[in-house]
Design a protein around this motif. Structure first.
Motif, mmCIF file in Angstrom:
data_model
loop_
_atom_site.group_PDB
_atom_site.id
_atom_site.type_symbol
_atom_site.label_atom_id
_atom_site.label_comp_id
_atom_site.label_asym_id
_atom_site.label_seq_id
_atom_site.Cartn_x
_atom_site.Cartn_y
_atom_site.Cartn_z
ATOM 1 N N GLY A 128 0.897 -1.165 -0.081
ATOM 2 C CA GLY A 128 -0.157 -0.096 0.209
ATOM 3 C C GLY A 128 0.793 1.212 0.055
ATOM 4 O O GLY A 128 0.349 2.340 0.616
ATOM 5 N N LEU A 129 1.962 1.203 -0.797
ATOM 6 C CA LEU A 129 2.965 2.398 -0.474
ATOM 7 C C LEU A 129 3.097 3.225 -1.998
ATOM 8 O O LEU A 129 4.072 3.659 -2.098
ATOM 9 N N GLU A 146 -1.756 -5.286 -10.691
ATOM 10 C CA GLU A 146 -3.356 -5.000 -10.385
ATOM 11 C C GLU A 146 -3.646 -5.913 -8.976
ATOM 12 O O GLU A 146 -4.126 -5.465 -8.119
ATOM 13 N N ALA A 147 -3.314 -7.059 -9.087
ATOM 14 C CA ALA A 147 -3.535 -8.194 -7.997
ATOM 15 C C ALA A 147 -2.819 -7.636 -6.659
ATOM 16 O O ALA A 147 -3.326 -7.904 -5.692
ATOM 17 N N ALA A 152 -3.395 -5.200 -1.125
ATOM 18 C CA ALA A 152 -3.242 -4.168 -0.071
ATOM 19 C C ALA A 152 -4.460 -3.427 0.387
ATOM 20 O O ALA A 152 -4.924 -2.868 1.320
ATOM 21 N N ARG A 153 -5.292 -3.159 -0.986
ATOM 22 C CA ARG A 153 -6.425 -2.644 -0.776
ATOM 23 C C ARG A 153 -7.476 -3.082 0.283
ATOM 24 O O ARG A 153 -8.113 -2.581 0.897
ATOM 25 N N ASN A 154 -7.665 -4.478 -0.005
ATOM 26 C CA ASN A 154 -8.206 -5.246 0.740
ATOM 27 C C ASN A 154 -8.062 -5.177 2.196
ATOM 28 O O ASN A 154 -8.974 -5.592 3.039
ATOM 29 N N ALA A 155 -6.846 -5.224 2.502
ATOM 30 C CA ALA A 155 -6.369 -5.433 3.775
ATOM 31 C C ALA A 155 -6.123 -3.911 4.394
ATOM 32 O O ALA A 155 -5.716 -3.925 5.730
ATOM 33 N N LEU A 159 -1.738 3.719 1.961
ATOM 34 C CA LEU A 159 -2.415 4.532 1.406
ATOM 35 C C LEU A 159 -3.900 4.386 1.374
ATOM 36 O O LEU A 159 -4.746 5.230 1.334
ATOM 37 N N TRP A 160 -4.226 2.794 1.480
ATOM 38 C CA TRP A 160 -5.613 2.382 1.491
ATOM 39 C C TRP A 160 -6.419 2.896 2.616
ATOM 40 O O TRP A 160 -7.646 2.275 2.749
ATOM 41 N N GLN A 161 -5.752 3.445 3.734
ATOM 42 C CA GLN A 161 -6.386 3.843 4.876
ATOM 43 C C GLN A 161 -7.047 5.238 4.791
ATOM 44 O O GLN A 161 -7.804 5.610 5.553
#
Length: 260
Positions: A128-129, A146-147, A152-155, A159-161
């Motif tokens: 997620g960096l 993409e995977a 990271a996005r699902n977790a 950045l996904w916070q």
């Protein structure tokens, strides 16, 4: 087969598919094709390094948060991305040329791999960096990138916070907006939004977007990523900011994109 046995079988199959997809999503992006071994002089930030022979290299397929080398007012996770990249590199790195080898700043556009020949872009994305980006013709490893990003996005890593809110500033942008109207001229497609922003699909990449596909987006909430700049025009009816998108991977209807 009894009802209980059938239900057990369905649960087993669902669990098997879930585990298979989880393993597939976490698989590293390994290098394919020829690689060049190069010595590292300096890690500049999360997506830029300098080689000992003087080449300045920009990683393909990712944009990481910006370091402010002058005032130290770094973007969130910029230091983390830089430190992570530095921790994955020793004295050398494996590089692979992209189809379009230089950017407008003269930097070399390469895919970078660590000593185990695992993509550094994918490693940054999986933490997620950084944000994945697709700029034709440099589209190798896109499915793998993409995977890694989705993992990271699902977790909710890195950045996904953060919330995806559009901001009026130059540079890389990733946000959600609604398309309010669509026009086309010699400059390509122009997608007006509910913000002070218009999305441009340049004429040299319009083959990716048939007219029917573009007009379908009118009224839709979309997720968009790319580099935006402030418009110089003084016409009050024009949006102040323009964001250019060059590949369909970077402009998705919300229901078709990853959750967030």
């Amino acid at each position: 087969m009894t009802v209980i046995a059938l239900k057990k079988r369905q649960v087993f199959l669902a669990l098997f598919l879930f585990l298979s997809l989880a393993v597939q999503a976490s698989e590293p992006c390994e290098a394919t094709g020829e690689l060049e071994k190069a010595r590292i002089k300096r890690v500049v930030d999360g997506d830029t390094i300098h080689l000992s022979d003087g080449r300045k290299v920009r990683l393909v397929g990712i944009d990481t948060p910006e370091l402010d080398h002058k005032k130290g007012q770094h973007e969130a996770y910029a230091v983390d991305a830089t430190d992570f990249l530095r921790s994955r590199l020793d004295r050398f790195v494996y590089i692979q040329k992209a189809k379009d080898e230089r950017d407008r700043y003269g930097r070399y556009l390469y895919y970078l791999f660590d000593k185990d020949r695992i993509s550094l872009t994918s490693q940054l994305l999986s933490e997620g960096l950084g944000y994945r980006i697709a700029v034709p013709p440099n589209l190798a490893y896109q499915a793998c990138f993409e995977a890694a990003e989705n993992s990271a996005r699902n977790a909710h890593k890195g950045l996904w916070q953060q919330t995806l809110q559009w901001q009026p500033k130059a540079g890389f942008a990733f946000s959600r907006v609604t398309i309010t109207s669509i026009t086309q001229n010699r400059g390509g497609w122009w997608l007006e939004t509910n913000r002070d922003l218009v999305i441009n699909l340049p004429p040299n990449v319009t083959d990716y977007w048939p007219a029917q596909k573009v007009f379908y987006l009118e009224g839709k909430e979309i997720e968009v990523r790319g580099w935006q700049h402030q418009r110089k025009s003084r016409h009050s009816e024009f949006k102040s900011w323009v964001l250019s998108v060059r590949h369909p991977n970077d402009l998705l209807e919300i229901k078709a994109s990853t959750n967030r």
